[in-house]
Design an enzyme around this catalytic site. Structure first.
Site, mmCIF file in Angstrom:
data_model
loop_
_atom_site.group_PDB
_atom_site.id
_atom_site.type_symbol
_atom_site.label_atom_id
_atom_site.label_comp_id
_atom_site.label_asym_id
_atom_site.label_seq_id
_atom_site.Cartn_x
_atom_site.Cartn_y
_atom_site.Cartn_z
ATOM 1 N N TYR A 47 0.794 -1.228 0.000
ATOM 2 C CA TYR A 47 0.000 0.000 0.000
ATOM 3 C C TYR A 47 0.826 1.278 0.000
ATOM 4 C CZ TYR A 47 0.636 -0.442 5.132
ATOM 5 O OH TYR A 47 1.141 -0.601 6.398
ATOM 6 N N ARG A 84 -13.053 -0.059 6.165
ATOM 7 C CA ARG A 84 -12.975 1.323 6.645
ATOM 8 C C ARG A 84 -12.261 2.242 5.661
ATOM 9 N NH1 ARG A 84 -8.923 -1.353 9.665
ATOM 10 N NH2 ARG A 84 -6.861 -0.388 9.466
ATOM 11 N N HIS A 114 -7.023 -11.959 8.441
ATOM 12 C CA HIS A 114 -7.277 -11.915 9.886
ATOM 13 C C HIS A 114 -8.674 -12.472 10.196
ATOM 14 C CE1 HIS A 114 -3.552 -9.785 10.215
ATOM 15 N NE2 HIS A 114 -4.014 -8.711 9.602
ATOM 16 N N ASP A 154 2.673 -11.033 7.528
ATOM 17 C CA ASP A 154 2.100 -9.724 7.817
ATOM 18 C C ASP A 154 3.161 -8.667 8.117
ATOM 19 O OD1 ASP A 154 0.386 -7.642 8.368
ATOM 20 O OD2 ASP A 154 -0.803 -8.718 9.842
#
Length: 460
Positions: free
Chosen positions: A128, A218, A277, A328
């Site tokens: 990202y 979100r 997750h 992760d």
């Protein structure tokens, strides 16, 4: 410098090997142009074979933020308030603010070397960090993605690149924070990024895949999520979801539903999807998620490090759910530790043992390994296992390690997972090329030296 993978032709011989149909003895594998050309069991070794004791198919690592390898250990000081994922994220924002594409490549290359040394042969890079340090767009929209691709080529790891779409700071299209400027896209810009990254990856890597990754519920609007799902077509789709209780509470305040519940009701979730997750689900959500065909992306080391919680394996697996493992935050990169902590978390939560073995008499380590292999490969858009025509992604074990002496079959995986750990890994081949010998990547010294220089600069 790029690691050359896909050796023209070689042959390997293993005393035992884990194949799709189960364990086999005296297995001879020939490799042509990076793929398994022939595979025969119960046969004799040839004079020129590279001989080893035990072969496992390399594991997929379905979820990585490679640049976070550089901040391992930086967020372990207690703050004045209750520490959580959200306070850890503030440390991450400060660390990432100074990074250039060259910095990203150097850090990712070390992360990928450590993945290979630890038994992972392919990574799903949930990437990202897209723009310059001030948030300005690079002339090439995939410049940061190109750094990730270069790191994969340099290390030799297989890559499923998952460029992340990020637009908002919270549910209800909240305005993004200043610290998130390097992550942000609109749909048209993101489509250009995907196309450009796919072109670069196809040129640089032998079997790269580029997928689509809405960051989280979100961070995207419902309309954007629909557009991203359409953009993906048959590509893998990965999303963070229900990682923290605060996220669940915020989603309920916004929509009246829990995150996984909302996603399953509003998106065409199917086998293309990996829900990363998914820690905080009701039994009904876990059952519905399993039935959707989506893979659960579990990252036990990071989930423990961040204090996220423990995934509800019992209802998920009872409904036939698939899962894979990821590193992760890369605070510690070790496939065996991800497996061990997955089982130990369940043992602590339920005060019982061998909870991830599929049935009475089954091997816990063996069942975790084969589940993580199948689920991880599905999430990353590739086939799994050692079979003719597939990439020769192979891990050999050091049968002289004290914890592996005298073990065979799934007993080897149990001993590897719960006793030897990554010290039991000897060699690793990726796309037919031996990249790790005696537990050490062939380019480790050079890659570590550059990493050290970058970390000293970023810490200065």
């Amino acid at each position: 410098m790029q690691t050359t993978i896909g050796a023209p032709q070689s042959s390997l011989f293993f005393e035992q090997a884990l194949l799709p149909e189960g364990w086999a003895r005296d297995v001879r594998i020939t490799i042509v142009d990076g793929r398994v050309a022939t595979l025969d069991a119960d046969c004799a070794a040839m004079p020129d074979d590279d001989r080893h004791g035990c072969a496992l198919p390399g594991l997929p690592n379905l979820h990585s933020h490679a640049f976070q390898r550089g901040m391992a250990g930086l967020a372990e000081i207690r703050g004045p308030a209750q520490d959580s994922f959200w306070t850890w994220r503030d440390v991450m924002y400060r660390f990432v603010a100074r990074m250039t594409p060259d910095d990203v490549q150097a850090i990712a290359a070390l992360a990928y070397v450590e993945m290979l040394e630890g038994g992972f042969t392919r990574v799903g890079e949930f990437h990202y960090l897209h723009h310059d340090r001030d948030g300005a767009r690079f002339a090439d929209p995939a410049q940061m993605s190109a750094a990730i691709i270069a790191a994969a080529a340099e290390s030799g790891v297989g890559l499923t690149l998952l460029p992340v779409f990020y637009a908002y700071a919270g549910f209800g299209a909240q305005a993004p924070r200043a610290e998130q400027a390097r992550f942000l896209h609109d749909i048209d810009g993101y489509a250009r990024l995907i196309a450009r990254a796919a072109d670069i990856a196809a040129t640089a890597l032998p079997d790269a895949i580029v997928g689509v990754a809405p960051h989280s519920l979100r961070a995207v609007s419902p309309e954007q999520l629909g557009l991203l799902t359409a953009l993906a077509a048959d590509r893998p789709i990965h999303i963070h979801i229900a990682e923290q209780t605060g996220e669940v509470d915020a989603c309920r305040a916004w929509s009246g539903q829990r995150p996984v519940e909302w996603l399953l009701d509003h998106a065409a979730v199917d086998a293309r999807w990996c829900l990363v997750h998914a820690t905080h689900m009701t039994d009904a959500e876990a059952t519905a998620m399993a039935r959707s065909g989506a893979v659960a992306g579990l990252c036990p080391i990071t989930e423990a490090n961040l204090g996220d919680g423990i995934f509800p394996t019992a209802p998920f697996l009872a409904a036939g759910g698939l899962y894979g493992l990821g590193s992760d935050s890369n605070v510690l990169i070790d496939a065996t530790e991800e497996m061990r902590l997955l089982e130990y978390g369940q043992r602590l939560a339920h005060r019982s043992r061998n909870l991830l073995a599929r049935a009475t008499g089954r091997s816990t380590g063996g069942d975790i390994y084969t589940a993580a292999l199948a689920g991880g490969a599905a999430a990353l858009g590739v086939p799994s296992g050692l079979a003719v025509g597939l990439p020769a992604d192979i891990v050999s074990l050091d049968l002289d390690h004290p914890s592996l002496v005298g073990r065979t079959g799934d007993g080897l995986i149990d001993a590897l997972t719960f006793a030897a750990g990554r010290a039991g890994i000897d060699c690793v081949w990726r796309y037919g090329t031996k990249l790790v010998s005696h537990g050490r990547h062939h380019a480790r010294a050079r890659i570590v030296a550059r990493y050290r220089t970058v970390l000293e600069t970023l810490s200065g």
